[in-house]
Design a protein around this motif. Sequence first.
Motif, mmCIF file in Angstrom:
data_model
loop_
_atom_site.group_PDB
_atom_site.id
_atom_site.type_symbol
_atom_site.label_atom_id
_atom_site.label_comp_id
_atom_site.label_asym_id
_atom_site.label_seq_id
_atom_site.Cartn_x
_atom_site.Cartn_y
_atom_site.Cartn_z
ATOM 1 N N TYR A 1 -115.750 23.418 14.151
ATOM 2 C CA TYR A 1 -116.487 23.133 12.925
ATOM 3 C C TYR A 1 -117.780 22.372 13.215
ATOM 4 O O TYR A 1 -118.780 22.549 12.497
ATOM 5 N N GLU A 2 -117.774 21.525 14.239
ATOM 6 C CA GLU A 2 -119.019 20.847 14.616
ATOM 7 C C GLU A 2 -120.043 21.859 15.140
ATOM 8 O O GLU A 2 -121.239 21.765 14.838
ATOM 9 N N LEU A 3 -119.579 22.829 15.926
ATOM 10 C CA LEU A 3 -120.478 23.887 16.379
ATOM 11 C C LEU A 3 -120.987 24.716 15.200
ATOM 12 O O LEU A 3 -122.166 25.098 15.150
ATOM 13 N N ALA A 4 -120.076 24.995 14.259
ATOM 14 C CA ALA A 4 -120.489 25.762 13.075
ATOM 15 C C ALA A 4 -121.541 24.994 12.281
ATOM 16 O O ALA A 4 -122.501 25.590 11.762
ATOM 17 N N PHE A 5 -121.373 23.668 12.177
ATOM 18 C CA PHE A 5 -122.384 22.874 11.488
ATOM 19 C C PHE A 5 -123.729 22.953 12.201
ATOM 20 O O PHE A 5 -124.780 23.126 11.564
ATOM 21 N N LEU A 6 -123.710 22.826 13.542
ATOM 22 C CA LEU A 6 -124.971 22.884 14.285
ATOM 23 C C LEU A 6 -125.632 24.253 14.133
ATOM 24 O O LEU A 6 -126.874 24.338 14.042
ATOM 25 N N ASP A 7 -124.839 25.306 14.122
ATOM 26 C CA ASP A 7 -125.423 26.633 13.908
ATOM 27 C C ASP A 7 -126.059 26.727 12.524
ATOM 28 O O ASP A 7 -127.156 27.297 12.349
ATOM 29 N N ARG A 8 -125.361 26.189 11.516
ATOM 30 C CA ARG A 8 -125.918 26.198 10.170
ATOM 31 C C ARG A 8 -127.147 25.281 10.094
ATOM 32 O O ARG A 8 -128.159 25.630 9.457
ATOM 33 N N TYR A 9 -127.084 24.140 10.746
ATOM 34 C CA TYR A 9 -128.219 23.207 10.755
ATOM 35 C C TYR A 9 -129.425 23.855 11.423
ATOM 36 O O TYR A 9 -130.567 23.716 10.960
ATOM 37 N N ARG A 10 -129.183 24.582 12.517
ATOM 38 C CA ARG A 10 -130.266 25.284 13.194
ATOM 39 C C ARG A 10 -130.876 26.355 12.284
ATOM 40 O O ARG A 10 -132.105 26.511 12.238
ATOM 41 N N GLU A 11 -130.021 27.054 11.557
ATOM 42 C CA GLU A 11 -130.508 28.078 10.626
ATOM 43 C C GLU A 11 -131.367 27.441 9.529
ATOM 44 O O GLU A 11 -132.447 27.950 9.195
ATOM 45 N N ILE A 12 -130.894 26.325 8.966
ATOM 46 C CA ILE A 12 -131.658 25.628 7.928
ATOM 47 C C ILE A 12 -132.985 25.119 8.490
ATOM 48 O O ILE A 12 -134.043 25.241 7.855
ATOM 49 N N THR A 13 -132.918 24.573 9.705
ATOM 50 C CA THR A 13 -134.126 24.016 10.317
ATOM 51 C C THR A 13 -135.134 25.109 10.627
ATOM 52 O O THR A 13 -136.358 24.925 10.435
ATOM 53 N N ARG B 1 -127.252 19.269 21.662
ATOM 54 C CA ARG B 1 -125.949 18.871 21.125
ATOM 55 C C ARG B 1 -124.979 20.040 21.124
ATOM 56 O O ARG B 1 -123.780 19.873 21.386
ATOM 57 N N ARG B 2 -125.502 21.226 20.847
ATOM 58 C CA ARG B 2 -124.629 22.398 20.838
ATOM 59 C C ARG B 2 -124.094 22.712 22.244
ATOM 60 O O ARG B 2 -122.939 23.093 22.401
ATOM 61 N N VAL B 3 -124.942 22.565 23.237
ATOM 62 C CA VAL B 3 -124.507 22.797 24.623
ATOM 63 C C VAL B 3 -123.377 21.844 24.998
ATOM 64 O O VAL B 3 -122.381 22.247 25.619
ATOM 65 N N ALA B 4 -123.514 20.571 24.606
ATOM 66 C CA ALA B 4 -122.480 19.589 24.935
ATOM 67 C C ALA B 4 -121.158 19.923 24.238
ATOM 68 O O ALA B 4 -120.083 19.863 24.849
ATOM 69 N N LEU B 5 -121.216 20.292 22.955
ATOM 70 C CA LEU B 5 -119.990 20.628 22.223
ATOM 71 C C LEU B 5 -119.345 21.897 22.770
ATOM 72 O O LEU B 5 -118.116 21.982 22.894
ATOM 73 N N ALA B 6 -120.165 22.884 23.099
ATOM 74 C CA ALA B 6 -119.622 24.129 23.659
ATOM 75 C C ALA B 6 -118.931 23.864 24.994
ATOM 76 O O ALA B 6 -117.877 24.452 25.287
ATOM 77 N N ALA B 7 -119.500 22.970 25.798
ATOM 78 C CA ALA B 7 -118.871 22.631 27.077
ATOM 79 C C ALA B 7 -117.513 21.971 26.853
ATOM 80 O O ALA B 7 -116.542 22.250 27.576
ATOM 81 N N GLN B 8 -117.427 21.090 25.850
ATOM 82 C CA GLN B 8 -116.144 20.447 25.558
ATOM 83 C C GLN B 8 -115.106 21.469 25.100
ATOM 84 O O GLN B 8 -113.941 21.416 25.522
ATOM 85 N N LEU B 9 -115.514 22.378 24.234
ATOM 86 C CA LEU B 9 -114.574 23.391 23.742
ATOM 87 C C LEU B 9 -114.166 24.340 24.861
ATOM 88 O O LEU B 9 -112.997 24.745 24.954
ATOM 89 N N ASN B 10 -115.098 24.693 25.735
ATOM 90 C CA ASN B 10 -114.757 25.553 26.871
ATOM 91 C C ASN B 10 -113.826 24.842 27.840
ATOM 92 O O ASN B 10 -112.979 25.484 28.480
ATOM 93 N N ALA B 11 -113.970 23.532 27.973
ATOM 94 C CA ALA B 11 -113.060 22.777 28.835
ATOM 95 C C ALA B 11 -111.636 22.842 28.289
ATOM 96 O O ALA B 11 -110.671 22.946 29.054
ATOM 97 N N LEU B 12 -111.494 22.788 26.965
ATOM 98 C CA LEU B 12 -110.159 22.886 26.365
ATOM 99 C C LEU B 12 -109.510 24.224 26.662
ATOM 100 O O LEU B 12 -108.297 24.307 26.843
ATOM 101 N N ARG B 13 -110.314 25.291 26.704
ATOM 102 C CA ARG B 13 -109.738 26.612 26.970
ATOM 103 C C ARG B 13 -109.889 27.023 28.436
ATOM 104 O O ARG B 13 -109.727 28.196 28.776
#
Length: 460
Positions: free
Chosen positions: A154-166, A214-226
């Motif tokens: 959901y944090e990644l989804a927010f950043l994607d939406r924030y990027r779209e708005i920006t 910020r998106r790169v950092a969150l994606a790395a954390q999620l990829n670490a989980l999987r």
Amino acid sequence: MTVGKKKLALLAPMAPLALIALLATRPAAAEESESAAGRILGDVEEPGLRAVIEEVLDRNPAAAVAAARARAARQRAPQVKALADPVASLTAFLETPETRTGPQRLAVGLMQDLPGRGKRALRERAALAEAAALESEVEAKRLALVTEARRLYYELAFLDRYREITNGFRGHLVQHEEIARARYSTGVGLGQGVVKLQAEITRIERELLGIEARRVALAAQLNALRDREATAPLPAARLPEAGEVPLDPRALVETALLARPELAAADARISRAETLIRLAEKGYRPDFRVGLTYTVIDRRDDAPGRLMPPPGNGDDVLGLQGGITLPIWRKKLASGVEEAVEHETAARRARREVVAAIEAGIGDLAQRVPLTWRELRLVEDLLTVQAEESLESAQAGYIAGTLNALDLLDAEHVLFGARTAAARSRADYLVGLAQLEGALGGPLGRPALGASPNPPTPTK
């Protein structure tokens, strides 16, 4: 979902025994739908999020380590229940002792230790309880992983939406900057507006870089989980619609006390500690040892033996042996019982700590989630609508020449902030629901995605 207190009180003491029985009879791999993580996964409808959670549960190294330790613990029970290996002995006499029926040449023995009555069963039960605790801790780990994976998604989804708005905001600013430059060149507009818009475009471009970092950092954390590389691609994330969820904190706590695997683990450890107390008390009772001996005897070859062979001359001898331990060191035995009692006290206090953490977590989330929902409705239904109307008015005034570029920029700023706040509130609401389901140990009954019990409030 509500469970009465009386029913809860009756079921809670049975939890460790039920876990132990289940562990002794079920296959090593439980059905996914039976676990807390599996129940939450079954309630996820977003395909991308579901794929991420499935991969996390299947590949996460920490969960795999915990599961391997639990499987290893399950193999402990057959070992402690079994008798100790018998001891075989062989004695060869270098100087043969003479007996009435002949000299002894060789003696063979077989000894078996026999623990006192009930000791092996208690050891097995303690081992099964520890295995049940570790199995529940695996489920707790998987539940925490599901919650964390949902939060990151959901944090990644927010950043994607924030990027779209920006990006949309930047596009508007570029258009306004071009118009402002054209008007300034004809002597209609102010040069200050052009400079301000250009500075704002530069700031937004810098903000886009920050979003990407910020998106790169969150994606790395999620990829670490999987258990994937930090740069591995992820499914496209989006912020789904979700309706309001009515929350009863007391009912949620009662349900969590039955569903949370941490409590099942604590109950299993209490059961283990109680079993170890009984085992320590049985230390006052003796253990036993039984055995057989077989002695090889040669015939007498001395003169009297040859002249008058005794009855049984040269016959081998078969004997029985028995022994018993003498538990006379009472201080040692008393210390063992006291140690087991202290472990039981610690296990009960650990359970109370888990209960307190569950109550505090649910109490906090049960208050924050409704507040987040109210904030979301306020931002989406009022603030965003008002900001859009304000921008339309500013654009009309700018075209008519009654407002300048700075006024238009202020209106764009307000709408950008409102849309960003709406995306942030929606992400916070979804994260709160995910955390609440993690604290509950199962899915919440809530309106389907896309349904909203509160329609947007019309504005005048």
